[in-house]
Design a protein around this motif. Structure first.
Motif, PDB file in Angstrom:
ATOM      1  N   ARG A  61      -3.381  10.647  -3.175  1.00 28.90           N
ATOM      2  CA  ARG A  61      -3.524   9.334  -3.807  1.00 28.90           C
ATOM      3  C   ARG A  61      -3.210   8.236  -2.795  1.00 28.90           C
ATOM      4  O   ARG A  61      -2.227   8.327  -2.050  1.00 28.90           O
ATOM      5  N   THR A  92      -3.016   3.912  -2.873  1.00 33.73           N
ATOM      6  CA  THR A  92      -3.105   2.735  -3.734  1.00 33.73           C
ATOM      7  C   THR A  92      -2.974   1.456  -2.922  1.00 33.73           C
ATOM      8  O   THR A  92      -2.245   1.395  -1.933  1.00 33.73           O
ATOM      9  N   THR A  93      -3.701   0.436  -3.364  1.00 31.58           N
ATOM     10  CA  THR A  93      -3.572  -0.932  -2.859  1.00 31.58           C
ATOM     11  C   THR A  93      -3.360  -1.823  -4.079  1.00 31.58           C
ATOM     12  O   THR A  93      -3.410  -1.347  -5.210  1.00 31.58           O
ATOM     13  N   ASP A  95      -6.955  -1.405  -5.951  1.00 34.75           N
ATOM     14  CA  ASP A  95      -7.722  -0.180  -6.137  1.00 34.75           C
ATOM     15  C   ASP A  95      -6.843   1.051  -5.948  1.00 34.75           C
ATOM     16  O   ASP A  95      -5.808   1.012  -5.277  1.00 34.75           O
ATOM     17  N   VAL A  96      -7.301   2.164  -6.548  1.00 34.06           N
ATOM     18  CA  VAL A  96      -6.648   3.463  -6.391  1.00 34.06           C
ATOM     19  C   VAL A  96      -7.702   4.453  -5.924  1.00 34.06           C
ATOM     20  O   VAL A  96      -8.760   4.590  -6.553  1.00 34.06           O
ATOM     21  N   THR A 111      -8.300   8.498  -5.072  1.00 36.24           N
ATOM     22  CA  THR A 111      -7.771   9.855  -5.191  1.00 36.24           C
ATOM     23  C   THR A 111      -8.789  10.842  -4.645  1.00 36.24           C
ATOM     24  O   THR A 111      -9.976  10.544  -4.564  1.00 36.24           O
ATOM     25  N   ASP A 127       0.834  -1.201   0.000  1.00 37.97           N
ATOM     26  CA  ASP A 127       0.000   0.000   0.000  1.00 37.97           C
ATOM     27  C   ASP A 127       0.870   1.252   0.000  1.00 37.97           C
ATOM     28  O   ASP A 127       1.917   1.287   0.644  1.00 37.97           O
ATOM     29  N   ASN A 137      -8.384  -2.085 -10.611  1.00 34.58           N
ATOM     30  CA  ASN A 137      -7.336  -2.367 -11.594  1.00 34.58           C
ATOM     31  C   ASN A 137      -7.880  -2.929 -12.899  1.00 34.58           C
ATOM     32  O   ASN A 137      -7.125  -3.110 -13.851  1.00 34.58           O
TER      33      ASN A 137
END
Length: 303
Positions: free
Chosen positions: A143, A145-146, A149-150, A152, A119, A177
């Motif tokens: 932002r 992220t994993t 998923d993202v 923002t 992450d 993704n």
């Protein structure tokens, strides 16, 4: 030249009860925090802060924070005996406070990057409340992220480690993704516990990073909700999205648009896997729409 390490031991008794989220951005447990910086350190004993300047970095367990400047706020542990601190002013900057002090707040300024093996988060300013296990990020180009998923946001992002909740405020967007996308004024995401938190044995090296991080379970959306699929755009006032099923439910002033075709109603179900949206009006309610002959593909559906 790197001016040495400041070793700030922050082993607190209450941390033993904190959840051990395997790879998540959680600074509320994990033993001592190690702070390094190229520009050196300022220690304010009156304010009880240590400031690291220039290419600063703080590491605790598997979590790393980098920024232009880091400020660590510390306090005496309850019941801890007074302890000499002359060593802090010596060259090399090592503080022998392993039994007396604890860090309760960490602030990062400028080019903030917080990351684990799976992450990551970026922003201009970050505040981590270690007591509450809450990270707040502000600035430009926020932002998170994993592996799947993202998230923002324009105004602010929050990360609540204990409840595994992520919040994006201001034109917030979550993108999977595989291209599925949900946008709203405020998005609140809830993640499942990763494998290391569950009753099963901890994952072995090489285990899927998604399982180690904890999958996104549900997203609640509030205000000017927009769902985009490959073929349709759905807007409404509120929504809830379940990534595992790919189903999003949108309610309040709902509009489904495909090309020039449009349906208007009170509620809709969107299948993000198939790209189809269906109006789900109450029995007897009327669905309004505009269907343009000759449009490619079938239009939005209704029951």
């Amino acid at each position: 030249m790197r001016l040495g390490l400041i070793l700030l031991a922050v082993c607190c008794l209450w941390l033993s009860a904190a959840p051990a989220w395997a790879q998540a951005i959680d600074l509320s447990h994990g033993g001592q925090i190690t702070v390094t910086a190229r520009g050196g350190f300022d220690w304010d004993q009156k304010a009880q802060t240590v400031t690291a300047h220039g290419d600063a970095q703080a590491v605790r367990g598997n979590v790393t924070v980098t920024a232009d400047r880091l400020v660590a706020f510390y306090r005496k542990k309850p019941g801890a005996a007074p302890k000499a601190t002359e060593a802090a002013s010596k060259p090399g900057g090592a503080i022998d406070d392993t039994g007396a002090n604890e860090i309760y707040r960490l602030e990062a300024f400028g080019h903030v990057h917080i990351f684990t093996a799976t992450d990551q988060a970026w922003g201009d300013h970050a505040v981590y409340d270690i007591d509450q296990a809450v990270l707040v990020l502000t600035g430009h180009a926020l932002r998170l992220t994993t592996p799947t998923d993202v998230l923002t946001a324009r105004d602010e992002m929050e990360y609540w480690s204990k409840t595994r909740m992520s919040v994006g405020r201001g034109d917030a967007t979550v993108t999977s993704n595989d291209g599925r996308r949900l946008r709203a004024d405020v998005l609140v995401g809830y993640s499942d516990a990763p494998d290391a938190d569950k009753a099963a044995p901890a994952p072995k090296p090489g285990t899927d990073a998604v399982a180690a991080s904890g999958k996104l379970r549900k997203v609640d959306a509030f205000g000017d909700v927009v769902v985009r699929t490959r073929t349709e755009t759905v807007t409404g006032d509120r929504g809830v999205y379940v990534p595992a099923s790919g189903i999003a439910r949108i309610v309040g002033n709902v509009h489904i648009t495909r090309g020039q075709n449009q349906l208007n109603g009170a509620a809709a179900i969107v299948n993000m896997h198939t790209g189809l949206a269906t109006m789900t009006e109450a029995p007897g309610a009327r669905v309004r729409g505009l269907i343009v002959p000759g449009e490619n593909g079938s239009g939005p559906t209704k029951p």
